[in-house]
Design a protein around this motif. Structure first.
Motif, PDB file in Angstrom:
ATOM      1  N   LEU A   1       0.830  -1.201   0.000  1.00  0.00           N
ATOM      2  CA  LEU A   1       0.000   0.000   0.000  1.00  0.00           C
ATOM      3  C   LEU A   1       0.867   1.255   0.000  1.00  0.00           C
ATOM      4  CD1 LEU A   1      -2.684   1.511   0.269  1.00  0.00           C
ATOM      5  CD2 LEU A   1      -2.468   1.238   2.752  1.00  0.00           C
ATOM      6  N   LEU A   2       1.856   1.296   0.899  1.00  0.00           N
ATOM      7  CA  LEU A   2       2.722   2.475   0.991  1.00  0.00           C
ATOM      8  C   LEU A   2       3.535   2.680  -0.291  1.00  0.00           C
ATOM      9  CD1 LEU A   2       3.952   2.148   4.691  1.00  0.00           C
ATOM     10  CD2 LEU A   2       2.270   3.754   3.760  1.00  0.00           C
ATOM     11  N   THR A   3       3.925   1.591  -0.929  1.00  0.00           N
ATOM     12  CA  THR A   3       4.665   1.698  -2.193  1.00  0.00           C
ATOM     13  C   THR A   3       3.788   2.322  -3.272  1.00  0.00           C
ATOM     14  OG1 THR A   3       6.060  -0.194  -1.627  1.00  0.00           O
ATOM     15  CG2 THR A   3       5.913   0.395  -3.953  1.00  0.00           C
ATOM     16  N   ARG A   4       2.526   1.910  -3.330  1.00  0.00           N
ATOM     17  CA  ARG A   4       1.602   2.514  -4.308  1.00  0.00           C
ATOM     18  C   ARG A   4       1.395   4.003  -4.019  1.00  0.00           C
ATOM     19  NH1 ARG A   4      -1.355  -2.327  -3.539  1.00  0.00           N
ATOM     20  NH2 ARG A   4      -2.928  -1.197  -2.358  1.00  0.00           N
ATOM     21  N   VAL A   5       1.241   4.331  -2.742  1.00  0.00           N
ATOM     22  CA  VAL A   5       1.070   5.736  -2.367  1.00  0.00           C
ATOM     23  C   VAL A   5       2.306   6.540  -2.770  1.00  0.00           C
ATOM     24  CG1 VAL A   5       0.880   7.330  -0.405  1.00  0.00           C
ATOM     25  CG2 VAL A   5      -0.555   5.275  -0.501  1.00  0.00           C
ATOM     26  N   LYS A   6       3.478   6.001  -2.450  1.00  0.00           N
ATOM     27  CA  LYS A   6       4.719   6.698  -2.784  1.00  0.00           C
ATOM     28  C   LYS A   6       4.864   6.848  -4.297  1.00  0.00           C
ATOM     29  CE  LYS A   6       9.747   6.455  -2.388  1.00  0.00           C
ATOM     30  NZ  LYS A   6       9.991   6.596  -3.798  1.00  0.00           N
ATOM     31  N   ASP A   7       4.579   5.816  -5.048  1.00  0.00           N
ATOM     32  CA  ASP A   7       4.674   5.885  -6.509  1.00  0.00           C
ATOM     33  C   ASP A   7       3.743   6.962  -7.066  1.00  0.00           C
ATOM     34  OD1 ASP A   7       6.562   3.885  -6.493  1.00  0.00           O
ATOM     35  OD2 ASP A   7       5.167   2.298  -7.100  1.00  0.00           O
ATOM     36  N   HIS A   8       2.534   7.019  -6.515  1.00  0.00           N
ATOM     37  CA  HIS A   8       1.573   8.026  -6.965  1.00  0.00           C
ATOM     38  C   HIS A   8       2.102   9.439  -6.679  1.00  0.00           C
ATOM     39  CE1 HIS A   8      -2.297   9.786  -7.937  1.00  0.00           C
ATOM     40  NE2 HIS A   8      -2.222  10.478  -6.807  1.00  0.00           N
ATOM     41  N   TYR A   9       2.587   9.651  -5.470  1.00  0.00           N
ATOM     42  CA  TYR A   9       3.131  10.967  -5.127  1.00  0.00           C
ATOM     43  C   TYR A   9       4.379  11.299  -5.948  1.00  0.00           C
ATOM     44  CZ  TYR A   9      -0.055  12.076  -1.353  1.00  0.00           C
ATOM     45  OH  TYR A   9      -1.168  12.400  -0.643  1.00  0.00           O
TER      46      TYR A   9
ATOM     47  N   ALA B   1       3.224  12.449  -9.311  1.00  0.00           N
ATOM     48  CA  ALA B   1       2.631  13.788  -9.210  1.00  0.00           C
ATOM     49  C   ALA B   1       3.714  14.851  -9.004  1.00  0.00           C
ATOM     50  CB  ALA B   1       1.619  13.826  -8.063  1.00  0.00           C
ATOM     51  N   LEU B   2       4.678  14.578  -8.157  1.00  0.00           N
ATOM     52  CA  LEU B   2       5.760  15.533  -7.918  1.00  0.00           C
ATOM     53  C   LEU B   2       6.625  15.719  -9.167  1.00  0.00           C
ATOM     54  CD1 LEU B   2       6.853  14.544  -4.312  1.00  0.00           C
ATOM     55  CD2 LEU B   2       5.786  16.681  -5.029  1.00  0.00           C
TER      56      LEU B   2
ATOM     57  N   GLN C   1       5.672  15.371 -12.233  1.00  0.00           N
ATOM     58  CA  GLN C   1       4.871  16.166 -13.180  1.00  0.00           C
ATOM     59  C   GLN C   1       4.877  17.643 -12.770  1.00  0.00           C
ATOM     60  OE1 GLN C   1       0.831  14.882 -13.610  1.00  0.00           O
ATOM     61  NE2 GLN C   1       0.356  16.397 -15.152  1.00  0.00           N
ATOM     62  N   ALA C   2       4.764  17.904 -11.489  1.00  0.00           N
ATOM     63  CA  ALA C   2       4.781  19.289 -11.003  1.00  0.00           C
ATOM     64  C   ALA C   2       6.130  19.944 -11.279  1.00  0.00           C
ATOM     65  CB  ALA C   2       4.463  19.326  -9.509  1.00  0.00           C
ATOM     66  N   LEU C   3       7.211  19.198 -11.103  1.00  0.00           N
ATOM     67  CA  LEU C   3       8.534  19.758 -11.386  1.00  0.00           C
ATOM     68  C   LEU C   3       8.708  20.053 -12.873  1.00  0.00           C
ATOM     69  CD1 LEU C   3      10.747  17.561  -9.017  1.00  0.00           C
ATOM     70  CD2 LEU C   3      10.231  20.009  -8.785  1.00  0.00           C
ATOM     71  N   ARG C   4       8.204  19.168 -13.733  1.00  0.00           N
ATOM     72  CA  ARG C   4       8.267  19.425 -15.183  1.00  0.00           C
ATOM     73  C   ARG C   4       7.450  20.667 -15.529  1.00  0.00           C
ATOM     74  NH1 ARG C   4       7.814  13.910 -15.413  1.00  0.00           N
ATOM     75  NH2 ARG C   4       5.595  14.005 -15.878  1.00  0.00           N
ATOM     76  N   SER C   5       6.279  20.772 -14.935  1.00  0.00           N
ATOM     77  CA  SER C   5       5.419  21.920 -15.185  1.00  0.00           C
ATOM     78  C   SER C   5       6.100  23.211 -14.718  1.00  0.00           C
ATOM     79  CB  SER C   5       4.085  21.736 -14.465  1.00  0.00           C
ATOM     80  OG  SER C   5       3.273  22.853 -14.638  1.00  0.00           O
ATOM     81  N   GLU C   6       6.744  23.166 -13.580  1.00  0.00           N
ATOM     82  CA  GLU C   6       7.458  24.339 -13.074  1.00  0.00           C
ATOM     83  C   GLU C   6       8.565  24.730 -14.045  1.00  0.00           C
ATOM     84  OE1 GLU C   6      10.028  25.876  -9.219  1.00  0.00           O
ATOM     85  OE2 GLU C   6       9.447  23.782  -9.351  1.00  0.00           O
ATOM     86  N   HIS C   7       9.286  23.750 -14.559  1.00  0.00           N
ATOM     87  CA  HIS C   7      10.362  24.028 -15.513  1.00  0.00           C
ATOM     88  C   HIS C   7       9.784  24.693 -16.768  1.00  0.00           C
ATOM     89  CE1 HIS C   7      13.242  23.623 -18.653  1.00  0.00           C
ATOM     90  NE2 HIS C   7      14.113  23.004 -17.923  1.00  0.00           N
ATOM     91  N   GLU C   8       8.662  24.177 -17.259  1.00  0.00           N
ATOM     92  CA  GLU C   8       8.017  24.769 -18.432  1.00  0.00           C
ATOM     93  C   GLU C   8       7.567  26.196 -18.132  1.00  0.00           C
ATOM     94  OE1 GLU C   8       4.875  22.103 -19.485  1.00  0.00           O
ATOM     95  OE2 GLU C   8       6.257  20.515 -20.076  1.00  0.00           O
ATOM     96  N   ASN C   9       7.050  26.425 -16.935  1.00  0.00           N
ATOM     97  CA  ASN C   9       6.600  27.764 -16.562  1.00  0.00           C
ATOM     98  C   ASN C   9       7.757  28.746 -16.513  1.00  0.00           C
ATOM     99  OD1 ASN C   9       3.935  27.032 -16.410  1.00  0.00           O
ATOM    100  ND2 ASN C   9       3.967  26.646 -14.221  1.00  0.00           N
ATOM    101  N   VAL C  10       8.919  28.296 -16.065  1.00  0.00           N
ATOM    102  CA  VAL C  10      10.096  29.170 -16.045  1.00  0.00           C
ATOM    103  C   VAL C  10      10.420  29.580 -17.472  1.00  0.00           C
ATOM    104  CG1 VAL C  10      12.599  29.205 -15.649  1.00  0.00           C
ATOM    105  CG2 VAL C  10      11.070  28.317 -13.888  1.00  0.00           C
ATOM    106  N   HIS C  11      10.377  28.616 -18.386  1.00  0.00           N
ATOM    107  CA  HIS C  11      10.653  28.905 -19.795  1.00  0.00           C
ATOM    108  C   HIS C  11       9.613  29.882 -20.352  1.00  0.00           C
ATOM    109  CE1 HIS C  11      11.983  28.299 -23.883  1.00  0.00           C
ATOM    110  NE2 HIS C  11      10.760  27.957 -24.231  1.00  0.00           N
TER     111      HIS C  11
END
Length: 108
Positions: A32-40, A43-44, A46-56
């Motif tokens: 269960l914890l592995t699935r939760v960690k994988d999901h997070y 998501a993290l 994706q958020a970092l990629r989005s932040e990088h795109e926003n900087v550009h």
């Protein structure tokens, strides 16, 4: 809290490693914890990629704003020069008209 970490990457990695250690310590909940960690993690990431795109995008937007401002300044200078030229022409025409009027008055 010591070194400079502008994106929080080191802190995030520390949390990931801590969570991984926590998962390994609790074997009962590991799936269960592995699935939760994988999901997070997804998501993290994706958020970092989005932040990088926003900087550009912010960089592109700033460059566009500088180009726009330069174009506005150029258009303003051109307009002011054209207006000054027209004012000069009008002053010349007015002076010529006044001279003709004065000559007509003198001749009459």
């Amino acid at each position: 809290a010591g070194g400079y970490d502008p994106n929080g990457t080191l802190t995030l990695e520390a949390y990931r490693q801590t969570f991984e250690a926590f998962i390994n310590a609790f074997t009962t909940y590991r799936p269960l914890l592995t699935r939760v960690k994988d999901h997070y993690d997804r998501a993290l990431d994706q958020a970092l990629r989005s932040e990088h795109e926003n900087v550009h995008l912010r960089s592109e937007l700033a460059a566009m704003e500088r180009r726009r401002q330069k174009a506005v300044e150029g258009a303003r200078a051109d307009t002011n020069a054209a207006a000054a030229s027209l004012r000069g022409e009008l002053v010349d025409r007015l002076q010529e008209a006044e001279e003709r009027a004065a000559a007509a008055t003198t001749a009459a």
